[in-house]
Design a protein around this motif. Structure first.
Motif, mmCIF file in Angstrom:
data_model
loop_
_atom_site.group_PDB
_atom_site.id
_atom_site.type_symbol
_atom_site.label_atom_id
_atom_site.label_comp_id
_atom_site.label_asym_id
_atom_site.label_seq_id
_atom_site.Cartn_x
_atom_site.Cartn_y
_atom_site.Cartn_z
ATOM 1 N N UNK A 83 0.858 -1.194 0.000
ATOM 2 C CA UNK A 83 0.000 0.000 0.000
ATOM 3 C C UNK A 83 0.896 1.248 0.000
ATOM 4 N N UNK A 84 0.683 2.132 -0.944
ATOM 5 C CA UNK A 84 1.496 3.354 -1.126
ATOM 6 C C UNK A 84 2.938 3.067 -1.539
ATOM 7 N N UNK A 85 3.251 1.822 -1.890
ATOM 8 C CA UNK A 85 4.627 1.488 -2.291
ATOM 9 C C UNK A 85 4.817 1.602 -3.793
ATOM 10 N N UNK A 86 6.047 1.309 -4.249
ATOM 11 C CA UNK A 86 6.346 1.359 -5.690
ATOM 12 C C UNK A 86 5.705 0.174 -6.420
ATOM 13 N N UNK A 87 5.685 -0.979 -5.744
ATOM 14 C CA UNK A 87 5.226 -2.212 -6.411
ATOM 15 C C UNK A 87 4.117 -2.873 -5.594
ATOM 16 N N UNK A 88 3.035 -3.191 -6.265
ATOM 17 C CA UNK A 88 1.898 -3.898 -5.636
ATOM 18 C C UNK A 88 2.241 -5.387 -5.557
ATOM 19 N N UNK A 89 1.928 -6.005 -4.406
ATOM 20 C CA UNK A 89 2.204 -7.440 -4.251
ATOM 21 C C UNK A 89 0.892 -8.194 -4.030
ATOM 22 N N UNK A 90 0.698 -9.203 -4.882
ATOM 23 C CA UNK A 90 -0.473 -10.087 -4.750
ATOM 24 C C UNK A 90 0.055 -11.461 -4.370
ATOM 25 N N UNK A 91 -0.610 -12.104 -3.408
ATOM 26 C CA UNK A 91 -0.116 -13.406 -2.946
ATOM 27 C C UNK A 91 -1.275 -14.390 -2.730
ATOM 28 N N UNK A 92 -0.910 -15.637 -2.537
ATOM 29 C CA UNK A 92 -1.882 -16.711 -2.302
ATOM 30 C C UNK A 92 -1.461 -17.495 -1.061
ATOM 31 N N UNK A 93 -2.419 -18.060 -0.403
ATOM 32 C CA UNK A 93 -2.305 -18.918 0.796
ATOM 33 C C UNK A 93 -2.995 -18.276 2.000
ATOM 34 N N UNK A 94 -2.628 -16.982 2.297
ATOM 35 C CA UNK A 94 -3.166 -16.351 3.510
ATOM 36 C C UNK A 94 -2.812 -17.161 4.749
ATOM 37 N N UNK A 95 -1.554 -17.547 4.825
ATOM 38 C CA UNK A 95 -1.044 -18.168 6.053
ATOM 39 C C UNK A 95 -0.939 -17.075 7.117
ATOM 40 N N UNK A 96 -0.643 -17.477 8.339
ATOM 41 C CA UNK A 96 -0.536 -16.491 9.429
ATOM 42 C C UNK A 96 0.493 -15.398 9.081
ATOM 43 N N UNK A 97 1.685 -15.832 8.640
ATOM 44 C CA UNK A 97 2.734 -14.851 8.302
ATOM 45 C C UNK A 97 2.306 -14.010 7.091
ATOM 46 N N UNK A 98 1.584 -14.639 6.167
ATOM 47 C CA UNK A 98 1.112 -13.917 4.992
ATOM 48 C C UNK A 98 0.109 -12.838 5.378
ATOM 49 N N UNK A 99 -0.753 -13.167 6.331
ATOM 50 C CA UNK A 99 -1.751 -12.175 6.761
ATOM 51 C C UNK A 99 -1.117 -11.077 7.605
#
Ligand code: AHR
Length: 325
Positions: free
Chosen positions: A248-264
């Motif tokens: 958010x507000x960064x240079x590069x948007x990151x999209x990810x999969x899994x939604x593990x605890x660390x991912x969230x």
């Protein structure tokens, strides 16, 4: 006197012998009653996989009526084939397979069928000549996961996008579905372009390594579409080390999969913009299927797990605390 001692010793040994037999007998009966499950796991490549292994190992315990034979294939199909052959030799009651890739299972599953051992496929899907080679499958709709990410990009991002695509293990359902979702999205959105597409094998180390080399070739990246959390973590490290910002507000948007605890946690911190859940808690689901089969009931051939999504701009700590893994 000697006679009395002798008799006492005989009595003691008889009592000991009897209690040993009585103590041992019920254990043997219980062991014979256990349902023996041979589980061939892909490996330990990601946080998702660790959560999945825990779910299976916590479920298939003696207290639940099971004996689990667990095999970690270290991401190699040949190891999974060897494990399945070992399970057949050990005459397990059920074979549970989390397949690394979709193809290449016909021969060994035919051997399981010849031995009359039911096979339950979990997580990723298999592509076999005859669906009768497995009894049932439970897992994620990976294409739908990809579609959800694309839908979010359409709703929130600019019309012109330069996308870096970090793929999972090539030939796995998780890679095939998520890749298909993105590629269809690129087809449908004229301003989108995949400027780099490479596998990070679902690991953090490889994700970082691949991203480092892509960053050396491209200075105009808008979005990183990482097919799992661990590759996203590796990519984020590489991007930040290159002096750019993410999320958010960064240079590069990151999209990810899994939604593990660390991912969230990374989503709440605003570093991952959008995280699509892939639910790893298959232990209870496979247990329910086995119980149905044990009761002689019909089971569905395919069972898709319902999954949700998380947006960095709306996720809360309560959302994360309410999660089971
Ligand atoms: O098959 C599920 C995928 O496998 C998960 O997305 C990934 O993290 C894992 O390694």
């Amino acid at each position: 006197m000697q006679n009395i001692v002798k008799r006492l010793m005989t009595l003691v040994s008889v009592v000991l012998g009897l209690s040993f037999i009585l103590g041992a007998f019920p254990t043997t009966v219980q062991a014979e009653d256990l349902i023996v499950v041979g589980f061939s796991q892909v490996g330990a490549e990601s946080d998702w996989r660790t959560a999945n292994t825990k779910s299976m190992q916590d479920t298939f315990v003696e207290a639940n009526g099971y004996r689990l034979i667990f095999d970690d294939a270290q991401q190699k199909q040949e190891n999974q084939i060897t494990a399945i052959r070992n399970f057949i030799q050990q005459e397990v009651d059920y074979i549970v397979l989390a397949p690394v890739t979709e193809t290449g299972w016909d021969t060994v599953l035919q051997e399981a069928q010849d031995a009359a051992i039911p096979v339950i496929i979990v997580d990723r899907m298999i592509d076999v000549s005859d669906d009768a080679l497995f009894t049932t499958w439970v897992g994620s709709d990976f294409k739908l996961e990809g579609d959800k990410a694309v839908e979010w990009m359409v709703e929130t991002q600019a019309e012109e996008l330069k996308i870096v695509h970090l793929q999972g293990t090539i030939g796995s359902s998780a890679q095939i579905g998520r890749t298909q979702g993105l590629e269809e999205g690129v087809e449908a959105n004229q301003g989108w372009e995949i400027i780099a597409q490479q596998t990070g094998e679902f690991t953090q180390a490889k994700g970082q390594e691949v991203m480092e080399s892509i960053l050396k070739q491209h200075d105009d990246i808008d979005v990183v579409y990482a097919e799992n959390d661990n590759m996203a973590f590796g990519a984020i490290d590489a991007i930040e080390a290159a002096g750019k910002t993410v999320g958010v507000d960064g240079d590069i948007v990151v999209i990810s999969f899994d939604a593990t605890r660390a991912g969230l946690d990374a989503t709440l911190a605003g570093k991952i913009n959008y995280n699509v859940e892939c639910n790893p808690l298959h232990g209870a689901r496979v247990d329910a299927l086995i119980q149905q089969l044990e009761a002689g009931e019909e089971v569905d051939k395919l069972a898709y797990v319902e999954e949700v999504t998380f947006d960095a701009t709306t996720i809360t700590q309560e959302d994360i605390d309410a999660r089971e893994y």
